[in-house]
Design a protein around this motif. Structure first.
Motif, short mmCIF file in Angstrom:
data_model
loop_
_atom_site.label_atom_id
_atom_site.label_comp_id
_atom_site.label_asym_id
_atom_site.label_seq_id
_atom_site.Cartn_x
_atom_site.Cartn_y
_atom_site.Cartn_z
N PRO A 125 -5.82 -8.03 -3.83
CA PRO A 125 -4.66 -8.87 -4.15
C PRO A 125 -4.04 -8.55 -5.50
N ASN A 126 -2.73 -8.76 -5.57
CA ASN A 126 -1.94 -8.63 -6.80
C ASN A 126 -1.03 -9.84 -6.90
N TYR A 138 -1.92 -5.72 -2.24
CA TYR A 138 -0.97 -6.46 -1.41
C TYR A 138 -0.42 -7.60 -2.26
N ASP A 139 0.87 -7.87 -2.10
CA ASP A 139 1.57 -8.80 -2.98
C ASP A 139 1.28 -10.26 -2.62
N LEU A 140 1.08 -11.04 -3.66
CA LEU A 140 0.95 -12.49 -3.54
C LEU A 140 2.04 -13.13 -4.39
N LYS A 166 3.64 -7.46 7.02
CA LYS A 166 4.48 -6.60 6.19
C LYS A 166 3.70 -5.45 5.55
N ILE A 167 2.37 -5.43 5.73
CA ILE A 167 1.57 -4.34 5.17
C ILE A 167 1.80 -3.08 6.00
N ASP A 168 2.02 -1.98 5.33
CA ASP A 168 2.33 -0.70 5.97
C ASP A 168 1.30 -0.35 7.06
N LYS A 169 1.77 -0.15 8.29
CA LYS A 169 0.87 0.15 9.41
C LYS A 169 0.11 1.45 9.18
N LYS A 170 0.73 2.45 8.58
CA LYS A 170 0.05 3.72 8.33
C LYS A 170 -1.08 3.52 7.32
N LEU A 195 2.09 -8.20 -10.74
CA LEU A 195 2.77 -9.45 -10.39
C LEU A 195 2.30 -10.63 -11.24
N GLY A 196 1.36 -10.37 -12.13
CA GLY A 196 0.96 -11.40 -13.08
C GLY A 196 1.83 -11.42 -14.32
#
Length: 389
Positions: free
Chosen positions: A122-123, A143-145, A157-161, A359-360
């Protein structure tokens, strides 16, 4: 002679807590009052029955030998605790001890990952979430929080690849530093989603006993199908004020737990036996102390968050954990510089949000580690500083 260290050390600068502590000590030497709301070390005393168990065991000379394994009584205490507290039935092979969940998270990647495997963290998030997998050579992705989504990941929304290469994903609620909790529907969606993509879920369950406003902390293992791909670190540090003893547990999927147990057998010789006896006393003992401390933490939260809002700084109520989180006041853009100025002008010490990921930035984290009355004094000191417009 040319002495060289590993390249990975280039990314390990002096920790922010060390820098803040040096500034705090400098101010204290000048005779200035400091309200330390930075490091999350519980200030409550450990319950007497836990300390007595440690002392009694420490007087037995045989208990100073290598432990080598987890005491059977401790395994049963964990099993009983999970059944009583979370209504989760564990077998002996689904439990192993660890030298604190931070150490566990630092090493779990060595058990689960090959170099280059992707790990999702998490970020914003606790720094060890990223550091641990990186030590195993994993490719760490965040992954964005965001507040607008209640600090929950948007799984679709997380990249499938990226998901095709992902070995495991770390989640944690209540989440340090953002102090949010997750509804049941999140786990009900997360577990089958992860199974669809062959992803292991690692849940860091450090604060489920410190949750506010009538909410109840959960274990991820309470949810259908969790044992197929989920493991969880459970800590005694915050619930029982047993931080320095360094004892926690990994529970969940038997194959993963036993694999980690095998890795740990190569690293150390087991948890010090008096510490294990203290843990048994904690897990088998009464819950009154745990509940009373949660009530006191909530009073501290109200004093801090409500108090700061009353002077014009909009810090939302923490939903759980022993922290509070919010944006820096209007007129400021650099959270690290703001924290230093706040310390100098008010004596109030908190932690810059940028310490917990990109993101903090623009946020700060407070630790609820002072008595309620001192927190009220700290709020008055912030108001007197003139920094809140």
């Amino acid at each position: 002679m040319n002495l060289e260290i590993a390249d990975r050390m280039n990314g390990y600068g002096e920790g922010i807590f060390q820098l803040l502590n040096e500034k705090k000590e400098e101010m204290e030497k000048q005779g200035k009052k400091v309200y330390n709301l930075s490091v999350g070390t519980p200030d409550f005393p450990t319950d007497p029955h836990i300390m007595e168990a440690v002392v009694k065991a420490a007087k037995i000379s045989d208990n100073y030998k290598y432990a080598l394994k987890m005491l059977p009584e401790l395994t049963q205490a964990v099993i009983s605790r999970f059944e009583k507290r979370y209504h989760v039935v564990l077998t002996e092979n689904e439990v192993t001890d660890v030298y604190g969940s931070q150490e566990g998270i630092a090493h779990i990647g060595l058990c689960l990952c090959n170099p280059g495997d992707v790990v999702l963290v998490p970020n914003p998030g606790y720094p060890i979430f990223s550091l641990g997998p990186s030590l195993a050579g994993a490719d760490v992705h965040t992954y964005d929080l965001i507040e607008e989504n209640n600090y929950l990941p948007e799984l679709e929304k997380i990249d499938k690849k990226l998901l095709d290469k992902t070995k495991f994903m770390i989640v944690s609620y209540p989440l340090n530093p953002v102090c949010s909790i997750a509804p049941d529907r999140f786990y009900e969606e997360l577990i089958p989603w992860a199974q669809k993509h062959d992803i292991i879920i690692l849940h860091d369950n450090a604060y489920s006993d410190i949750i506010y406003d009538g909410h109840v902390g959960k274990s991820i293992l309470q949810f259908p199908g969790a044992k197929e791909n989920c493991i969880e670190f459970y800590s005694l540090s915050k619930s029982y004020n047993y931080t320095g003893a360094r004892v926690g547990f990994l529970v969940g999927n038997e194959y993963l737990v036993q694999s980690f147990k095998r890795l740990r057998s190569q690293i150390d010789y087991g948890t010090f036996l008096p510490v294990q006896y203290g843990a048994i006393a904690a897990l088998n003992g009464p819950d009154e102390g745990v509940k009373k401390r949660c009530e006191q933490y909530q009073k501290r939260r109200d004093a801090l968050c409500g108090g700061l809002r009353s002077i014009g700084w909009n810090i939302p109520d923490s939903q759980g954990s022993m922290f509070a989180w919010g944006r820096i006041p209007e007129g400021y853009t650099d959270d690290a510089a703001f924290v230093m100025e706040l310390l100098e002008r008010s004596g109030v010490l908190c932690t810059p949000g940028s310490s917990f990921g990109s993101l903090g930035k623009g946020h700060v984290r407070f630790a609820l580690t002072l008595p309620e009355e001192q927190i009220k004094e700290a709020v008055k000191a912030v108001a007197a500083s003139g920094m809140i417009q």
